[in-house]
Design an enzyme around this catalytic site. Sequence first.
Site, PDB file in Angstrom:
ATOM      1  N   SER A 151      -9.397  19.246  64.490  1.00 47.31           N
ATOM      2  CA  SER A 151      -9.885  18.033  65.154  1.00 47.31           C
ATOM      3  C   SER A 151      -9.210  16.850  64.459  1.00 47.31           C
ATOM      4  O   SER A 151      -8.742  16.989  63.317  1.00 47.31           O
ATOM      5  CB  SER A 151     -11.400  17.943  64.955  1.00 47.31           C
ATOM      6  N   TYR A 164     -18.533  18.825  59.023  1.00 49.08           N
ATOM      7  CA  TYR A 164     -17.563  19.086  60.104  1.00 49.08           C
ATOM      8  C   TYR A 164     -16.168  18.607  59.666  1.00 49.08           C
ATOM      9  O   TYR A 164     -15.180  19.342  59.794  1.00 49.08           O
ATOM     10  CB  TYR A 164     -18.034  18.369  61.363  1.00 49.08           C
ATOM     11  N   LYS A 168     -12.885  21.003  59.180  1.00 49.95           N
ATOM     12  CA  LYS A 168     -11.702  20.796  60.023  1.00 49.95           C
ATOM     13  C   LYS A 168     -10.468  20.446  59.174  1.00 49.95           C
ATOM     14  O   LYS A 168      -9.338  20.758  59.565  1.00 49.95           O
ATOM     15  CB  LYS A 168     -11.982  19.713  61.070  1.00 49.95           C
TER      16      LYS A 168
HETATM   17  N1  LIG Z   1     -14.977  18.215  72.281  1.00 50.60           N
HETATM   18  C1  LIG Z   1     -14.306  17.466  71.426  1.00 50.60           C
HETATM   19  O1  LIG Z   1     -14.295  16.219  71.534  1.00 50.60           O
HETATM   20  C2  LIG Z   1     -13.534  18.102  70.313  1.00 50.60           C
HETATM   21  C3  LIG Z   1     -12.701  17.292  69.549  1.00 50.60           C
HETATM   22  C4  LIG Z   1     -11.969  17.827  68.521  1.00 50.60           C
HETATM   23  C5  LIG Z   1     -12.050  19.184  68.258  1.00 50.60           C
HETATM   24  N2  LIG Z   1     -12.869  19.967  69.009  1.00 50.60           N
HETATM   25  C6  LIG Z   1     -12.904  21.391  68.672  1.00 50.60           C
HETATM   26  O2  LIG Z   1     -12.589  22.148  69.816  1.00 50.60           O
HETATM   27  C7  LIG Z   1     -13.231  23.426  69.732  1.00 50.60           C
HETATM   28  C8  LIG Z   1     -13.983  23.705  71.014  1.00 50.60           C
HETATM   29  O3  LIG Z   1     -14.976  22.730  71.175  1.00 50.60           O
HETATM   30  P1  LIG Z   1     -15.551  22.300  72.602  1.00 50.60           P
HETATM   31  O4  LIG Z   1     -15.719  20.841  72.556  1.00 50.60           O
HETATM   32  O5  LIG Z   1     -14.755  22.926  73.676  1.00 50.60           O
HETATM   33  O6  LIG Z   1     -17.010  22.946  72.515  1.00 50.60           O
HETATM   34  P2  LIG Z   1     -17.999  23.540  73.639  1.00 50.60           P
HETATM   35  O7  LIG Z   1     -17.640  23.059  74.998  1.00 50.60           O
HETATM   36  O8  LIG Z   1     -19.366  23.283  73.119  1.00 50.60           O
HETATM   37  O9  LIG Z   1     -17.682  25.091  73.577  1.00 50.60           O
HETATM   38  C9  LIG Z   1     -17.883  25.798  72.397  1.00 50.60           C
HETATM   39  C10 LIG Z   1     -17.583  27.258  72.653  1.00 50.60           C
HETATM   40  O10 LIG Z   1     -17.781  27.978  71.450  1.00 50.60           O
HETATM   41  C11 LIG Z   1     -18.777  28.996  71.654  1.00 50.60           C
HETATM   42  N3  LIG Z   1     -19.482  29.157  70.395  1.00 50.60           N
HETATM   43  C12 LIG Z   1     -20.273  28.279  69.756  1.00 50.60           C
HETATM   44  N4  LIG Z   1     -20.704  28.800  68.604  1.00 50.60           N
HETATM   45  C13 LIG Z   1     -20.177  30.044  68.500  1.00 50.60           C
HETATM   46  C14 LIG Z   1     -20.245  31.079  67.543  1.00 50.60           C
HETATM   47  N5  LIG Z   1     -20.975  30.953  66.434  1.00 50.60           N
HETATM   48  N6  LIG Z   1     -19.559  32.216  67.784  1.00 50.60           N
HETATM   49  C15 LIG Z   1     -18.816  32.355  68.888  1.00 50.60           C
HETATM   50  N7  LIG Z   1     -18.715  31.413  69.849  1.00 50.60           N
HETATM   51  C16 LIG Z   1     -19.386  30.274  69.636  1.00 50.60           C
HETATM   52  C17 LIG Z   1     -19.606  28.502  72.828  1.00 50.60           C
HETATM   53  O11 LIG Z   1     -20.214  29.563  73.559  1.00 50.60           O
HETATM   54  P3  LIG Z   1     -21.658  30.208  73.249  1.00 50.60           P
HETATM   55  O12 LIG Z   1     -22.590  29.058  73.082  1.00 50.60           O
HETATM   56  O13 LIG Z   1     -21.919  31.055  74.459  1.00 50.60           O
HETATM   57  O14 LIG Z   1     -21.479  31.029  72.017  1.00 50.60           O
HETATM   58  C18 LIG Z   1     -18.503  27.887  73.675  1.00 50.60           C
HETATM   59  O15 LIG Z   1     -17.788  28.876  74.367  1.00 50.60           O
HETATM   60  C19 LIG Z   1     -14.086  23.371  68.477  1.00 50.60           C
HETATM   61  O16 LIG Z   1     -13.372  23.947  67.399  1.00 50.60           O
HETATM   62  C20 LIG Z   1     -14.269  21.889  68.234  1.00 50.60           C
HETATM   63  O17 LIG Z   1     -14.541  21.593  66.889  1.00 50.60           O
HETATM   64  C21 LIG Z   1     -13.615  19.457  70.026  1.00 50.60           C
END
Ligand SMILES: NC(=O)c1ccc[n+]([C@@H]2O[C@H](COP(=O)([O-])OP(=O)(O)OC[C@H]3O[C@@H](n4cnc5c(N)ncnc54)[C@H](OP(=O)(O)O)[C@@H]3O)[C@@H](O)[C@H]2O)c1
Length: 258
Positions: A151, A164, A168
């Site tokens: 991130s 977090y 990261k």
């Molecule tokens: N959204 C942002 O603005 C943003 C920015 C920078 C980086 N990121 C990074 O991008 C990645 C994806 O984030 P996202 O925003 O797409 O999140 P999201 O929409 O909340 O999706 C998270 C995914 O991870 C799964 N998950 C959560 N905890 C888990 C666990 N313990 N074991 C296995 N699966 C798990 C969830 O499914 P279940 O709940 O069914 O397990 C879901 O499929 C993360 O690494 C996050 O830190 C996101």
Amino acid sequence: MADTRIRSRFELTGRVAVVTGSSKGIGEAMARGLAEFGARVVISSRNQESIDAVAAAYRADGLDATAIACHVGDPDDRRRLIEQTVATYGRLDILINNAATNPYFGPVEGLPPDAYQKTLDINLTAALELSNLALPHLRKSGTGSVIHISSIEGLHANPNFAAYNISKAGIIMLGKSQAREWASDNVRVNVICPGLVKTKLSRALWENDQLAKQFTNMIPLNRMASPDEIAGLAVWLASDAASYVTGGTFVADGGMLG
Ligand SMILES: NC(=O)c1ccc[n+]([C@@H]2O[C@H](COP(=O)([O-])OP(=O)(O)OC[C@H]3O[C@@H](n4cnc5c(N)ncnc54)[C@H](OP(=O)(O)O)[C@@H]3O)[C@@H](O)[C@H]2O)c1
């Protein structure tokens, strides 16, 4: 016929990819991108029903997908994810460590030790352990690619997100360390740092209109990303189009870090 010498380097036909946390959000978009370029993808999260639905939707579109549940914090689940993938497809070429959590929002001096530990376990240790389980198969592949999802918070501290931020930042150095050690086996390791992407994880930042405005004002492109806008980087890094790229950190943040 036109020469497709460069275009064909993006082709992933014959490759097998595991994407953790791919039931929704950025993970789902990256898995879809890999599948659209020909990879057979393993959709994975904690919830069997939701990953079955994603895999079924891909198959309905003519893509190749299987669902294998895995809580990335559970060592048995991690082992099963890799073993079942190889049992199903006979190989593993691409691993994307995407699943993450952020259970605590608040000042660093009040960070509860259990929330700190959970964040590190899910966001960092799981990526290390899954990579190690995948490594023998990635070596065999000859074109192995590991992609960690960090991130911009891994590069720039966001107040009230200390655990977090630390996790990261750690995953960036995990990727660099692996890249140095695994290059001799042609296993490439790279890190993607998304900015603000509209998903469930970032909901607290965009559900509140005032907060959303405050954040988008800091982004030169003046908007949040959609998960699909992160997928192209993952397809590129997974493919031979990035065959000389390892140990890299790639930011997609609408210009936020400048
Ligand atoms: N959204 C942002 O603005 C943003 C920015 C920078 C980086 N990121 C990074 O991008 C990645 C994806 O984030 P996202 O925003 O797409 O999140 P999201 O929409 O909340 O999706 C998270 C995914 O991870 C799964 N998950 C959560 N905890 C888990 C666990 N313990 N074991 C296995 N699966 C798990 C969830 O499914 P279940 O709940 O069914 O397990 C879901 O499929 C993360 O690494 C996050 O830190 C996101």
